[in-house]
Design a protein around this motif. Structure first.
Motif, mmCIF file in Angstrom:
data_model
loop_
_atom_site.group_PDB
_atom_site.id
_atom_site.type_symbol
_atom_site.label_atom_id
_atom_site.label_comp_id
_atom_site.label_asym_id
_atom_site.label_seq_id
_atom_site.Cartn_x
_atom_site.Cartn_y
_atom_site.Cartn_z
ATOM 1 N N GLN A 1 92.476 31.029 30.628
ATOM 2 C CA GLN A 1 92.891 30.153 29.530
ATOM 3 C C GLN A 1 91.705 29.392 28.956
ATOM 4 N N LEU B 1 89.491 31.806 26.949
ATOM 5 C CA LEU B 1 90.080 32.066 25.633
ATOM 6 C C LEU B 1 89.923 30.861 24.717
ATOM 7 N N TRP C 1 88.229 30.910 21.041
ATOM 8 C CA TRP C 1 88.931 30.505 19.821
ATOM 9 C C TRP C 1 88.173 29.382 19.103
ATOM 10 N N SER D 1 98.263 31.504 20.027
ATOM 11 C CA SER D 1 97.198 32.503 20.106
ATOM 12 C C SER D 1 97.745 33.905 19.871
ATOM 13 N N TYR E 1 92.581 39.400 22.764
ATOM 14 C CA TYR E 1 93.084 38.027 22.865
ATOM 15 C C TYR E 1 94.560 38.054 23.286
ATOM 16 N N LEU F 1 94.883 39.165 27.050
ATOM 17 C CA LEU F 1 94.434 38.117 27.965
ATOM 18 C C LEU F 1 95.370 36.913 27.931
ATOM 19 N N ALA F 2 95.914 36.599 26.756
ATOM 20 C CA ALA F 2 96.870 35.488 26.670
ATOM 21 C C ALA F 2 98.122 35.798 27.480
ATOM 22 N N LEU G 1 85.048 39.959 25.185
ATOM 23 C CA LEU G 1 86.448 40.048 25.587
ATOM 24 C C LEU G 1 86.672 41.175 26.588
#
Length: 315
Positions: A9, A12, A16, A95, A130, A133-134, A271
Motif C-alpha cells: 500500500q 503504491l 501515485w 486507485s 496498479y 497490486l491494489a 511496478l
C-alpha cells in the motif's frame, strides 16, 4: 523478510504521488497533452474504443488546465490516502476505479489490440499493475497483523509473463528490426552509457532477424513457467523477471520518459519489480531459493563426515 500488504500500500501510494507530481509539469497544462498523449491511443483501436478515446481527448484539449488540475489532484489524493491507514480502503477503491479509466483512455488498453505491443513498449499498460497490486494489498476482513499477501499473487505474475511471451510471438513483434526499433524509441534524456547499451542490445536483436521474437518469448515464458514450477524454482523466476524488468525500464522505457518532462508515470518497470516482490512474499517463508535435491546430494557427497568423539578406552 517479505513484503506485507501495508508495505505494498505504501509503495503504491508513493507511485501515485509521483504520477500526480508528473501531471503538474508545464507540458501537461497545454493542449499537447491531449494531442500527443491521449489522442494517439485511439489510432488503430477497435471502433468503440477509438471513438471513446477521441471524445475524451478532444474534451481535454478544449479545457487542458481544468482537466490537468483534476488529474493531478486525484492522483495526489489517492497517493496520500494510501499513506494514511484510516483512508487505505477508500484510496484502494479509488486507485482501482481511476486506474481503469487511465488504462482505457490514457493507455488504450496497453495497445494490445493495435498490434506490435510487447514488453519493450509498455504493454499491457503500466496502470494495469496498479490494479493487480491494489487487489493484492486489500485488507482482509479479519485483522491480520502479519498482513500476508494472497497466494494468487503468484498466478498474476505467471499470467503476466505468459502474456509477454505470447505478445512476442505475434507477427507485429517477432522480427529483430521491430524489437530493435521499440528498444531505442525512448532514449531521450538517458545517460550516454545507457544509450549505448540500449543500442548494443538493439543491434543484437536486429541480428537475430526472424528469431528475435522467439528468443524473447522463450525468456518470458521461462520466467512465467518458472513461477508455476515446484517451489525451489520460483525464487529464481521472480529474481530473473525483476532483473529483466529493471533492464527494460532503463534500456527500453528510458526510466518511463521522466527526464523528458512529458512523462505521466514511471512506466511498467518499477511496478513489475514490486509485483515480483509481492509474489515472492506470498510464498511460504524460507521456501524460495532452496537447493534442488540432486544439487544437495552432489554437494553433500563432497563433504567429509564429521569427526566422532573417541569412545572411552579407545587406543
Amino acid at each position: 523478510m517479505g513484503l506485507t500488504k501495508r508495505q505494498i500500500q505504501l509503495g503504491l501510494g508513493v507511485l501515485w504521488i509521483l504520477d500526480g507530481a508528473l501531471q503538474l509539469q508545464p507540458y501537461m497544462f497545454t493542449k499537447a497533452f491531449a494531442y500527443q498523449v491521449i489522442l494517439p491511443q485511439a489510432v488503430g483501436q477497435p471502433w468503440p474504443l477509438r471513438g471513446a478515446v477521441d471524445l475524451v481527448g478532444h474534451l481535454i484539449a478544449a479545457h487542458p488546465l481544468a482537466f490537468d488540475c483534476l488529474f493531478a489532484s486525484t492522483q495526489l489524493a489517492i497517493g496520500l490516502g494510501l499513506l494514511l491507514r484510516r483512508s487505505t480502503k477508500a484510496a484502494l477503491l479509488a486507485s482501482m476505479a481511476w486506474g481503469i479509466g487511465v488504462w482505457v483512455f490514457g493507455e488504450g488498453l496497453g495497445g494490445i489490440f493495435v498490434g506490435g505491443a510487447n514488453l519493450f513498449n509498455g504493454a499491457p499498460g503500466a496502470v494495469l499493475f496498479y490494479l493487480v497490486l491494489a487487489a493484492a494489498a486489500w485488507p482482509g476482513k479479519q485483522p491480520d497483523r502479519r498482513g500476508l499477501l494472497p497466494a494468487w499473487t503468484r498466478w498474476a505474475w505467471v499470467a503476466t509473463w505468459l502474456l509477454y511471451g505470447a505478445l512476442f510471438l505475434l507477427p507485429g513483434s517477432r522480427t529483430g528490426g521491430k524489437l530493435a526499433a521499440d528498444l531505442v524509441s525512448s532514449l531521450a534524456g538517458m545517460p550516454n552509457a545507457l544509450v549505448q547499451a540500449s543500442r548494443d542490445v538493439a543491434s543484437w536483436l536486429s541480428g537475430l532477424g526472424a528469431f528475435a521474437g522467439e528468443v524473447m518469448a522463450l525468456l518470458c515464458l521461462a520466467i512465467g513457467l518458472g513461477a508455476a514450477a515446484p517451489m525451489r524454482y520460483r525464487g529464481w523466476a521472480y529474481l530473473a523477471g525483476g532483473i529483466l524488468a529493471l533492464c527494460v525500464w532503463m534500456l527500453a522505457e528510458g526510466f518511463g520518459g521522466i527526464p523528458t518532462g512529458t512523462a505521466t508515470d514511471p512506466n511498467s518497470g518499477p511496478l513489475l519489480v514490486l509485483l515480483a516482490m509481492a509474489a515472492a512474499s506470498a510464498e511460504p517463508k524460507g521456501a524460495l531459493f532452496s537447493r534442488p535435491g540432486w544439487l544437495a546430494s552432489i554437494l553433500g557427497a563432497g563433504r567429509k563426515p564429521p569427526l566422532r568423539a573417541s569412545q572411552p578406552g579407545a587406543a
